[in-house]
Design a protein around this motif. Structure first.
Motif, PDB file in Angstrom:
ATOM      1  N   LYS A   1      36.428 -14.074   9.063  1.00 53.72           N
ATOM      2  CA  LYS A   1      35.748 -14.896  10.079  1.00 53.72           C
ATOM      3  C   LYS A   1      34.271 -14.499  10.185  1.00 53.72           C
ATOM      4  O   LYS A   1      33.384 -15.361  10.310  1.00 53.72           O
TER       5      LYS A   1
ATOM      6  N   GLU B   1      37.370 -12.749  20.012  1.00 52.74           N
ATOM      7  CA  GLU B   1      37.161 -13.867  19.102  1.00 52.74           C
ATOM      8  C   GLU B   1      38.448 -14.465  18.515  1.00 52.74           C
ATOM      9  O   GLU B   1      38.441 -15.609  18.058  1.00 52.74           O
ATOM     10  N   ILE B   2      39.538 -13.700  18.536  1.00 54.38           N
ATOM     11  CA  ILE B   2      40.785 -14.189  17.917  1.00 54.38           C
ATOM     12  C   ILE B   2      41.959 -14.107  18.884  1.00 54.38           C
ATOM     13  O   ILE B   2      42.621 -15.114  19.165  1.00 54.38           O
TER      14      ILE B   2
ATOM     15  N   PRO C   1      41.559 -16.215  22.416  1.00 53.97           N
ATOM     16  CA  PRO C   1      41.583 -17.663  22.195  1.00 53.97           C
ATOM     17  C   PRO C   1      42.951 -18.193  21.752  1.00 53.97           C
ATOM     18  O   PRO C   1      43.291 -19.339  22.049  1.00 53.97           O
TER      19      PRO C   1
ATOM     20  N   VAL D   1      40.531 -21.634  15.933  1.00 54.04           N
ATOM     21  CA  VAL D   1      39.916 -20.344  15.647  1.00 54.04           C
ATOM     22  C   VAL D   1      39.584 -20.201  14.168  1.00 54.04           C
ATOM     23  O   VAL D   1      38.568 -19.613  13.793  1.00 54.04           O
TER      24      VAL D   1
END
Length: 485
Positions: free
Chosen positions: A77, A193-194, A197, A265
Motif C-alpha cells: 500500500k 490505514e488498514i 477502515p 482499502v
C-alpha cells in the motif's frame, strides 16, 4: 443453489466437534465470510485444557504467519502511494546495511516473497521483544542462527537465485522500511490505514496501540503428543511483525474479503502486486507476497491461501475463492500444534480438515455431514470400505460372506486401548457396500451420494489410523491413472 446461512451453521456445528474429538484438538475458531452476507464465526472446544474454559467468539488467537499478509498489505500500500519502491535495495531507507554475504541484491519484493537466500525462521523467543530494528541490525551483523546452537549462517545461497526458502527473520526487515518512511511503528500505521477502515478491531502486534486489550483475550497454545495436549507458557518472538500477530479469525477473514474485492482499502494495483506469482513453493502452489495461490487465476476453484503457525502452539489457515459464484473465505485456527508431523500440508491437520471441508460445501452448494452417529460406527464402517476396496477393487477378490464375517470377528486391538470400540456389524456392512459399488462400477457415485459416511468422517477415520494422506478408498484409481499416461 447457494447454501443458506442456516444450513452452513448446522453443518459446521455437526462436523467441527467430531473433528476436534478425533484429532484431540483443544479448540477452534471458524469464520466464514461470503460476499454480501454477515460473517459467521463459531467457537468450539476449550481455550485452555488446564482450566477447561470454553472458547468463545471473543477470544483471539496467535495466527503466526498469517500476519505476513498484514505486513505485505501495508508495505505494498505504501509502494502504491509512491512512498517506497518494492524493487530497490531493501536497505535504501534504513540506517544499516541489509546484505546477503553470498551475493545478490535483497529487495522488498524478495523479502516478502521469501527469495532472499535466507533459510531459517529466526524465531528467537523472548519475554519482552526489543525494538525490531535493533534486533535485525544486530542479528544481520552476527549472521548466525540460534537453532540448536549450530551458529550456521542465515543465508544458504545468493539473493538472486529465485529459490523460495522460508525465513520469518528476513520478513521482519520489511516492516522496518515501512516504519522508516512513515515515521511511526507499523502497528500504528496498519491500524489507522488498514485495520480500522476494515473493522479489524481485534488485531494487534506488540507495537500496536491496542496490544494489551487484544492480547489479554488470547487463548492458550498447546502442543499435542498423541492424545495429550500440553499448555504452553506465553512467549513473544523477536520478529514480532512476521509471526507474532494476535487477532480473531473474523478479522483475518475481513482482510481476505477486502483483498478479493479489489476496492476500498485495496485498489487493483495493490491486489495485483500481492497476488502476482513470484515463484513456486511446491508444484501446484504459487508464491505471492504474504500469500500462496493455487490453480488457474481464471478458474472457479482458484484459491488464495495463507497458512500460519506460532510457537508450536497454534495453527491456522485461510482459504479465499474470489472466482466462486459468490466470492467467499473460510478461516480456521486451532490452539494446538500436532507434534506427530509438524510441517505437513494443512489438509492433514484439524484446522485444514475443517477449512477445506467447509469450502467444498460452499463451492458445491450442499453440506455433506453424513455420519453414523459416533466415531465407533463411522470408523468401523470405513474400515470395511477400505478392506473391500483392497480385496474387491484392487485385487478383484470375491470373498465369501463367511470369510468377511471371520475378518470382522477376528479383529482385535493391539498395543494401547483404542479411542473407540470396534463395531463388527458395521465393518461387514461397509465391506459389502463397497464390494457392491465395485461390482457395479459406481465407486465414485457411491462415495459421493449413497455412502452413509461422508467425506470428512472418512478422512477422520483414516487420520485415526495414522494415515498421512486422505485419498478416498479406491487406490485402484492410482493404477488406472498410471495406465492412462
Amino acid at each position: 443453489m447457494p447454501l443458506t446461512p442456516t444450513a452452513l451453521r448446522e453443518g459446521i456445528n455437526r462436523v467441527a466437534p467430531s473433528v476436534l474429538e478425533a484429532t484431540s484438538a483443544p479448540g477452534a475458531l471458524v469464520t466464514v465470510g461470503v460476499k454480501g452476507q454477515p460473517l459467521l464465526t463459531l467457537p468450539f472446544g476449550v481455550a485452555d485444557v488446564s482450566t477447561g474454559a470454553p472458547l468463545t467468539v471473543d477470544h483471539t488467537m496467535r495466527l503466526g504467519s498469517l500476519g505476513k499478509l498484514l505486513v505485505s498489505a501495508a508495505v505494498v500500500k505504501l509502494a502504491d502511494a509512491g512512498r517506497l519502491q518494492l524493487d530497490e535495495p531493501i536497505d535504501t531507507h534504513l540506517p544499516f546495511p541489509v546484505t546477503n554475504p553470498k551475493g545478490g541484491t535483497i529487495t522488498l519484493t524478495k523479502a516478502l516473497a521469501m527469495l532472499t537466500g535466507a533459510a531459517t525462521d529466526g524465531y528467537e523467543w523472548t519475554g519482552t521483544p526489543e525494538p525490531a530494528g535493533e534486533y535485525v541490525k544486530r542479528e544481520l551483523a552476527r549472521d548466525a542462527t540460534w537453532e540448536y546452537g549450530t551458529g550456521a549462517s542465515r543465508f544458504v545461497d545468493s539473493a538472486d537465485t529465485g529459490q523460495w526458502r522460508s525465513s520469518s527473520f528476513m520478513y521482519q526487515v520489511a516492516p522496518l522500511v515501512a516504519e522508516a518512511v512513515t515515521g511511526m511503528p507499523l502497528g500504528h500505521y496498519a491500524k489507522a490505514e488498514i485495520f480500522d477502515p476494515l473493522g479489524m478491531h481485534d488485531t494487534a502486534w506488540w507495537d500496536s496501540p491496542n496490544w494489551a486489550a487484544v492480547r489479554e483475550r488470547c487463548t492458550t497454545g498447546h502442543m499435542l503428543f498423541g492424545q495429550h495436549a500440553t499448555p504452553l507458557p506465553w512467549m513473544e518472538c523477536a520478529p514480532y511483525h512476521s509471526v507474532g500477530v494476535v487477532m480473531t479469525t473474523s478479522d483475518f477473514t475481513k482482510l481476505m474479503l477486502a483483498l478479493m474485492s479489489r476496492g476500498g482499502v485495496f485498489g487493483d494495483n495493490v491486489v495485483h502486486t500481492i497476488l502476482e506469482p513470484r515463484t513456486t513453493a511446491r508444484s501446484d502452489v504459487n508464491v505471492g507476497l504474504g500469500v500462496h495461490t493455487v490453480g488457474n487465476p481464471d478458474a472457479k476453484d482458484y484459491c488464495i491461501r495463507a497458512v500460519g503457525h506460532y510457537a508450536f502452539g497454534w495453527w491456522a489457515v485461510s482459504l479465499g475463492y474470489p472466482n466462486a459464484d459468490t466470492p467467499f473465505c473460510v478461516t480456521v485456527c486451532t490452539n494446538l500444534a500436532d507434534q506427530t508431523d509438524v510441517f505437513n500440508p494443512p489438509e492433514q491437520y484439524p484446522f485444514g480438515i475443517l477449512a477445506y471441508e467447509i469450502a467444498s460445501w460452499i463451492r458445491d452448494g450442499k453440506v455433506d455431514s453424513r455420519g453414523l452417529g459416533d466415531r465407533s460406527g463411522s470408523e468401523s464402517y470405513v474400515m470395511g470400505l477400505v478392506a473391500a476396496d483392497r480385496f474387491a477393487g484392487l485385487m478383484g477378490a470375491d470373498l465369501r460372506k463367511e470369510e468377511i464375517d471371520a475378518m470382522a470377528d477376528g479383529t482385535r486391538p493391539l498395543g494401547r486401548r483404542p479411542a473407540v470400540d470396534f463395531d463388527r456389524d458395521l465393518f461387514v456392512q461397509g465391506f459389502l457396500d463397497m464390494r457392491a459399488a465395485v461390482r457395479d462400477r459406481r465407486v465414485e457415485e457411491f462415495l459421493a451420494t449413497d455412502c452413509p459416511v461422508g467425506g470428512v468422517f472418512r478422512k477422520l477415520a483414516r487420520k485415526a489410523w495414522g494415515s498421512k494422506n486422505f485419498d478416498e478408498p479406491a487406490p485402484v484409481r492410482f493404477w488406472l491413472h498410471q495406465l492412462e499416461r
